[in-house]
Design a protein around this motif. Structure first.
Motif, PDB file in Angstrom:
ATOM      1  N   ALA A  24      -1.400  11.108   4.589  1.00 44.12           N
ATOM      2  CA  ALA A  24      -0.379  10.536   5.489  1.00 44.12           C
ATOM      3  C   ALA A  24      -1.059   9.859   6.675  1.00 44.12           C
ATOM      4  O   ALA A  24      -0.696   8.744   7.082  1.00 44.12           O
ATOM      5  N   ILE A  25      -2.086  10.545   7.213  1.00 49.45           N
ATOM      6  CA  ILE A  25      -2.811   9.966   8.357  1.00 49.45           C
ATOM      7  C   ILE A  25      -3.553   8.694   7.919  1.00 49.45           C
ATOM      8  O   ILE A  25      -3.566   7.687   8.634  1.00 49.45           O
ATOM      9  N   ILE A  26      -4.154   8.735   6.715  1.00 48.71           N
ATOM     10  CA  ILE A  26      -4.867   7.546   6.212  1.00 48.71           C
ATOM     11  C   ILE A  26      -3.880   6.370   6.054  1.00 48.71           C
ATOM     12  O   ILE A  26      -4.169   5.241   6.445  1.00 48.71           O
ATOM     13  N   ALA A  27      -2.689   6.699   5.475  1.00 50.82           N
ATOM     14  CA  ALA A  27      -1.680   5.649   5.277  1.00 50.82           C
ATOM     15  C   ALA A  27      -1.233   5.057   6.613  1.00 50.82           C
ATOM     16  O   ALA A  27      -1.076   3.836   6.753  1.00 50.82           O
ATOM     17  N   PHE A  28      -1.058   5.942   7.606  1.00 48.75           N
ATOM     18  CA  PHE A  28      -0.697   5.475   8.954  1.00 48.75           C
ATOM     19  C   PHE A  28      -1.783   4.569   9.516  1.00 48.75           C
ATOM     20  O   PHE A  28      -1.507   3.521  10.100  1.00 48.75           O
ATOM     21  N   ALA A  29      -3.024   4.986   9.316  1.00 50.88           N
ATOM     22  CA  ALA A  29      -4.151   4.202   9.844  1.00 50.88           C
ATOM     23  C   ALA A  29      -4.167   2.804   9.223  1.00 50.88           C
ATOM     24  O   ALA A  29      -4.386   1.806   9.925  1.00 50.88           O
ATOM     25  N   ILE A  30      -3.896   2.738   7.906  1.00 53.03           N
ATOM     26  CA  ILE A  30      -3.877   1.423   7.230  1.00 53.03           C
ATOM     27  C   ILE A  30      -2.770   0.550   7.826  1.00 53.03           C
ATOM     28  O   ILE A  30      -2.973  -0.623   8.146  1.00 53.03           O
ATOM     29  N   MET A  39       0.817  -1.217   0.000  1.00 55.62           N
ATOM     30  CA  MET A  39       0.000   0.000   0.000  1.00 55.62           C
ATOM     31  C   MET A  39       0.854   1.272   0.000  1.00 55.62           C
ATOM     32  O   MET A  39       0.413   2.304  -0.502  1.00 55.62           O
ATOM     33  N   GLY A  40       2.044   1.202   0.545  1.00 55.69           N
ATOM     34  CA  GLY A  40       2.855   2.420   0.631  1.00 55.69           C
ATOM     35  C   GLY A  40       4.013   2.460  -0.357  1.00 55.69           C
ATOM     36  O   GLY A  40       4.745   3.455  -0.412  1.00 55.69           O
ATOM     37  N   GLU A  41       4.194   1.430  -1.165  1.00 60.98           N
ATOM     38  CA  GLU A  41       5.391   1.347  -2.021  1.00 60.98           C
ATOM     39  C   GLU A  41       5.332   2.372  -3.154  1.00 60.98           C
ATOM     40  O   GLU A  41       4.317   2.520  -3.837  1.00 60.98           O
ATOM     41  N   PHE A  42       6.452   3.069  -3.368  1.00 62.80           N
ATOM     42  CA  PHE A  42       6.479   4.109  -4.397  1.00 62.80           C
ATOM     43  C   PHE A  42       7.418   3.759  -5.563  1.00 62.80           C
ATOM     44  O   PHE A  42       7.011   3.777  -6.725  1.00 62.80           O
ATOM     45  N   THR A  43       8.669   3.403  -5.235  1.00 64.02           N
ATOM     46  CA  THR A  43       9.720   3.301  -6.246  1.00 64.02           C
ATOM     47  C   THR A  43       9.347   2.390  -7.412  1.00 64.02           C
ATOM     48  O   THR A  43       9.412   2.797  -8.580  1.00 64.02           O
ATOM     49  N   MET A  44       8.976   1.176  -7.087  1.00 65.57           N
ATOM     50  CA  MET A  44       8.731   0.200  -8.154  1.00 65.57           C
ATOM     51  C   MET A  44       7.513   0.601  -8.998  1.00 65.57           C
ATOM     52  O   MET A  44       7.565   0.526 -10.230  1.00 65.57           O
ATOM     53  N   ALA A  45       6.442   1.025  -8.315  1.00 59.73           N
ATOM     54  CA  ALA A  45       5.223   1.392  -9.049  1.00 59.73           C
ATOM     55  C   ALA A  45       5.482   2.599  -9.949  1.00 59.73           C
ATOM     56  O   ALA A  45       5.031   2.638 -11.097  1.00 59.73           O
ATOM     57  N   ALA A  46       6.252   3.556  -9.425  1.00 60.10           N
ATOM     58  CA  ALA A  46       6.517   4.771 -10.206  1.00 60.10           C
ATOM     59  C   ALA A  46       7.378   4.450 -11.425  1.00 60.10           C
ATOM     60  O   ALA A  46       7.083   4.896 -12.535  1.00 60.10           O
ATOM     61  N   LEU A  47       8.435   3.653 -11.225  1.00 62.90           N
ATOM     62  CA  LEU A  47       9.341   3.366 -12.340  1.00 62.90           C
ATOM     63  C   LEU A  47       8.717   2.421 -13.358  1.00 62.90           C
ATOM     64  O   LEU A  47       9.104   2.422 -14.519  1.00 62.90           O
ATOM     65  N   LEU A  48       7.772   1.616 -12.901  1.00 59.54           N
ATOM     66  CA  LEU A  48       7.062   0.744 -13.866  1.00 59.54           C
ATOM     67  C   LEU A  48       5.813   1.463 -14.427  1.00 59.54           C
ATOM     68  O   LEU A  48       5.060   0.873 -15.193  1.00 59.54           O
ATOM     69  N   ASN A  49       5.643   2.690 -13.957  1.00 59.77           N
ATOM     70  CA  ASN A  49       4.556   3.548 -14.455  1.00 59.77           C
ATOM     71  C   ASN A  49       3.176   2.914 -14.277  1.00 59.77           C
ATOM     72  O   ASN A  49       2.375   2.850 -15.192  1.00 59.77           O
ATOM     73  N   ARG A  50       2.911   2.431 -13.053  1.00 60.33           N
ATOM     74  CA  ARG A  50       1.604   1.856 -12.774  1.00 60.33           C
ATOM     75  C   ARG A  50       0.829   2.768 -11.808  1.00 60.33           C
ATOM     76  O   ARG A  50       1.433   3.439 -10.961  1.00 60.33           O
ATOM     77  N   PRO A  51      -0.495   2.809 -11.944  1.00 58.68           N
ATOM     78  CA  PRO A  51      -1.299   3.742 -11.135  1.00 58.68           C
ATOM     79  C   PRO A  51      -1.537   3.234  -9.713  1.00 58.68           C
ATOM     80  O   PRO A  51      -2.660   2.925  -9.334  1.00 58.68           O
ATOM     81  N   ALA A  52      -0.478   3.150  -8.916  1.00 58.76           N
ATOM     82  CA  ALA A  52      -0.591   2.617  -7.558  1.00 58.76           C
ATOM     83  C   ALA A  52      -0.756   3.743  -6.541  1.00 58.76           C
ATOM     84  O   ALA A  52      -0.609   4.931  -6.876  1.00 58.76           O
ATOM     85  N   PHE A  53      -1.032   3.365  -5.310  1.00 62.09           N
ATOM     86  CA  PHE A  53      -1.330   4.333  -4.251  1.00 62.09           C
ATOM     87  C   PHE A  53      -0.081   5.146  -3.859  1.00 62.09           C
ATOM     88  O   PHE A  53      -0.184   6.339  -3.557  1.00 62.09           O
ATOM     89  N   GLY A  54       1.086   4.523  -3.894  1.00 60.86           N
ATOM     90  CA  GLY A  54       2.341   5.199  -3.529  1.00 60.86           C
ATOM     91  C   GLY A  54       2.612   6.403  -4.423  1.00 60.86           C
ATOM     92  O   GLY A  54       2.769   7.537  -3.926  1.00 60.86           O
TER      93      GLY A  54
END
Lengths: 262, 353
Positions: free
Chosen positions: A234-240, A201-216
């Motif tokens: 940020a609060i929502i992500a913490f809650a998850i 749910m929080g991952e950014f690097t891989m999703a961004a570089l593979l250009n996928r519409p993920a939450f990160g």
């Protein structure tokens, strides 16, 4: 003795302040969207954003598949290593730890070199292929946690003797795996699943570089362009994350106190 | 009728040979115990019968059928483990039903067989309990019922009583024997506890260094040990070194006291040393005790063991123990006292290996 105790409390207090104050600050800021009064406008704005729903849904789906395929990879591996190849256990542990020491950006560049459109396995040629690649990347990232959680659960049961008992009663491998082993390592599987969910749910690097519409990447985009919504996110992500950790704690506590039912 | 045959079984783990030339035939319905110290290969032989280990040489057959190419789940064998090995996620009834479900039996047949098995181990009232809710003894009885439920040809018991406390061990071993006799199932029982093996077996295999040192009935094993190892491992035994005086007349000397053996000395000459074995319960120092042979010595110690008093006396360089049954009026001999131990010459065995 009393001084030591006091110092311990001071250390804990500093730690709590260090972690809690920024969180309170972020939460407080996320409520300030409406001028002059506190409101949940920022949260309303986030939840009504179609892109939020799309990216959140996408990451949830990816987390689901990551967990399923991760379990199908790790449970038989951990079982086989415990049962037949205990001598290679240190090697497997080392391999599963690699994602912690190799930065995600290095892994994803490696993937892009291996699976680009001009390679033998051109996964990035199609959307579904890229999605599969992203899911496999997530499995790699969650491997250190998933493997340890399941391996620890397997240590609590006598895998070898249970397997032999089942075999002597005529059972074949699928029966042994799904009726005798799997239900008894369910707590480890669930622990690994919750951690994997939080990571995906929080991952950014891989999703961004593979250009996928993920939450990160969506979190990053909102953070760069809006004022109050990033704090709400940020609060929502913490809650998850906390929800996942809480469920993990609950499952491990149930495992300690309750019968292992199928 | 020979049912289970083990022919020239060998097993090596790397360079270490743990089972050597193990030969044995077991009759249908027989209860055979493999007895020996840790590392003697008894469990390895059992695991080869179950199919969990493959022999490096030799052949195992059950009811005339070679087991060589059969996996453990293809052999019709029931096994009970030292650690119970009940499936923690299943209750008692589910555990017992497991083998029947795997075999694809109809539900009605499974239910009937589970009830029958639970009745046999007298745990019908605990059918819904989970393993963690039961004592060790109860868990092992469930493990026995689970192993017996699919009607195996052979039942293998791998030190099933080792993890239990003393009282439960005694009652459960009697229960195992009773169930075995009731069902008439061919059973192989592995134990390092001689009392267990002696009390419930039709035959005992005493194993040492991967070989069967002696195979015989409990009576034969105890009273006629074939080797020094069997003599020292099974029961308490005096091992006495004696000098041959006259081989033709079977005359030997212990210290400076000459006695005549019943058993022929064989190919020895005067002056040779022979090893003799004498059970502590074979002799008596009581007045009027029966026996055609006597040895006189000085008491070096006397220990009260509850039902018996074990006294040690010195004869020449040899120290010989003997037991007296405890009785309220009995006064054990004092240390330093000279006593005469009487026994029958045939109780004195020559140990040749």
């Amino acid at each position: 003795m009393k001084t030591n105790r006091l110092l311990a409390w001071v250390a804990i207090a500093i730690g709590v302040v260090y972690f809690i104050v920024p969180l309170i600050g972020t939460f407080e800021f996320s409520l300030r969207m409406r001028r002059g009064e506190y409101s949940f406008d920022a949260y309303q704005s986030v939840f009504s954003d179609m892109q939020f729903r799309a990216t959140f849904g996408y990451s949830m789906l990816m987390a689901f598949f990551t967990i399923i395929f991760g379990i199908l990879l790790v449970v038989p591996t951990a079982y086989w290593v415990r049962l037949r190849l205990p001598q290679i256990r240190p090697v497997v542990e080392f391999i599963t730890l690699l994602p912690l020491v190799i930065p995600a950006i290095v892994i994803v560049f490696g993937y892009l070199r291996l699976y680009n459109s001009s390679s033998f396995i051109p996964l990035t040629n199609s959307t579904s292929g890229t999605n599969a690649l992203l899911m496999l990347s997530y499995i790699t990232l969650s491997l250190p946690y998933m493997y340890r959680a399941i391996d620890t659960a397997m240590r609590s049961i006598d895998v070898a003797t249970l397997t032999e008992a089942a075999e002597s009663l005529g059972a074949r491998w699928p029966t042994i795996m799904f009726r005798c082993i799997f239900p008894n390592v369910m707590s480890g599987v669930l622990s690994g699943a919750f951690i994997t969910f939080a990571i995906v749910m929080g991952e950014f690097t891989m999703a961004a570089l593979l250009n996928r519409p993920a939450f990160g990447p969506y979190l990053q985009l909102v953070g760069a362009n809006k004022a109050y919504e990033p704090s709400a996110l940020a609060i929502i992500a913490f809650a998850i994350t906390w929800l996942s950790m809480g469920l993990l704690q609950l499952v491990s506590r149930l495992q300690k106190t309750a019968p292992r039912k199928a | 009728m020979t049912f289970l045959t083990l022919s020239k079984i060998q097993k090596s783990f790397g360079a270490v040979q743990v089972v050597r030339d193990f030969d044995m035939t077991i009759e249908k319905g027989e209860f055979v115990s493999f007895l020996g110290p840790s590392g003697c290969g008894k469990t390895t032989v059992l695991r080869m019968i179950a199919g969990f280990e493959s022999p490096s040489g030799g052949e195992i057959s059950i009811d005339g059928r070679s087991q060589a190419n059969l996996k453990p789940n293809q052999r019709n064998i029931g096994m009970v483990f030292q650690a119970y090995a009940l499936f923690p996620n299943m209750n008692v009834a589910e555990n017992v039903a497991f083998g029947l479900k795997v075999a694809g039996k109809p539900k009605a047949e499974i239910d009937a067989r589970v009830n029958e098995m639970l009745g046999l181990i007298k745990l019908d009232h605990l059918a819904d309990r989970y393993p963690y809710q039961m004592s060790g003894g109860q868990q092992q009885r469930v493990a026995l019922a689970r192993a017996l439920a699919p009607k195996p040809q052979v039942l293998l018991l791998d030190e099933p009583l080792s993890a239990l406390d003393a009282k439960i061990r005694v009652s459960l071993r009697e229960e195992i024997r009773m169930i075995q006799q009731q069902l008439g199932i061919t059973t192989v029982f592995v134990t390092h506890d001689q009392e267990e093996a002696l009390s419930i077996s039709d035959r005992i295999v005493v194993m040492n260094g991967g070989r069967a040192d002696q195979i015989g009935s409990p009576f034969e094993i105890y009273n006629r040990p074939a080797t020094r190892f069997v003599a020292s491992f099974v029961g308490t035994l005096n091992l006495i070194e004696a000098k041959v005086i006259d081989p033709a007349a079977n005359r030997i000397a212990i210290g400076d006291q000459a006695i005549t053996l019943r058993e022929p000395l064989g190919a020895v000459k005067a002056g040779d040393t022979v090893s003799l074995a004498l059970r502590p319960e074979a002799g008596s120092i009581a007045e009027g005790a029966k026996g055609d042979t006597a040895l006189t010595g000085k008491v070096v110690s006397s220990n009260f063991l509850g039902s018996v008093i074990r006294t040690r006396m010195k004869v020449g360089d040899a120290v010989i123990s003997f037991d007296m049954f405890n009785a309220p009026g009995l006064s054990p001999p004092a240390v330093g006292e000279t006593v005469t131990l009487r026994f029958t010459a045939s109780d004195l065995l020559i140990i040749r290996e």
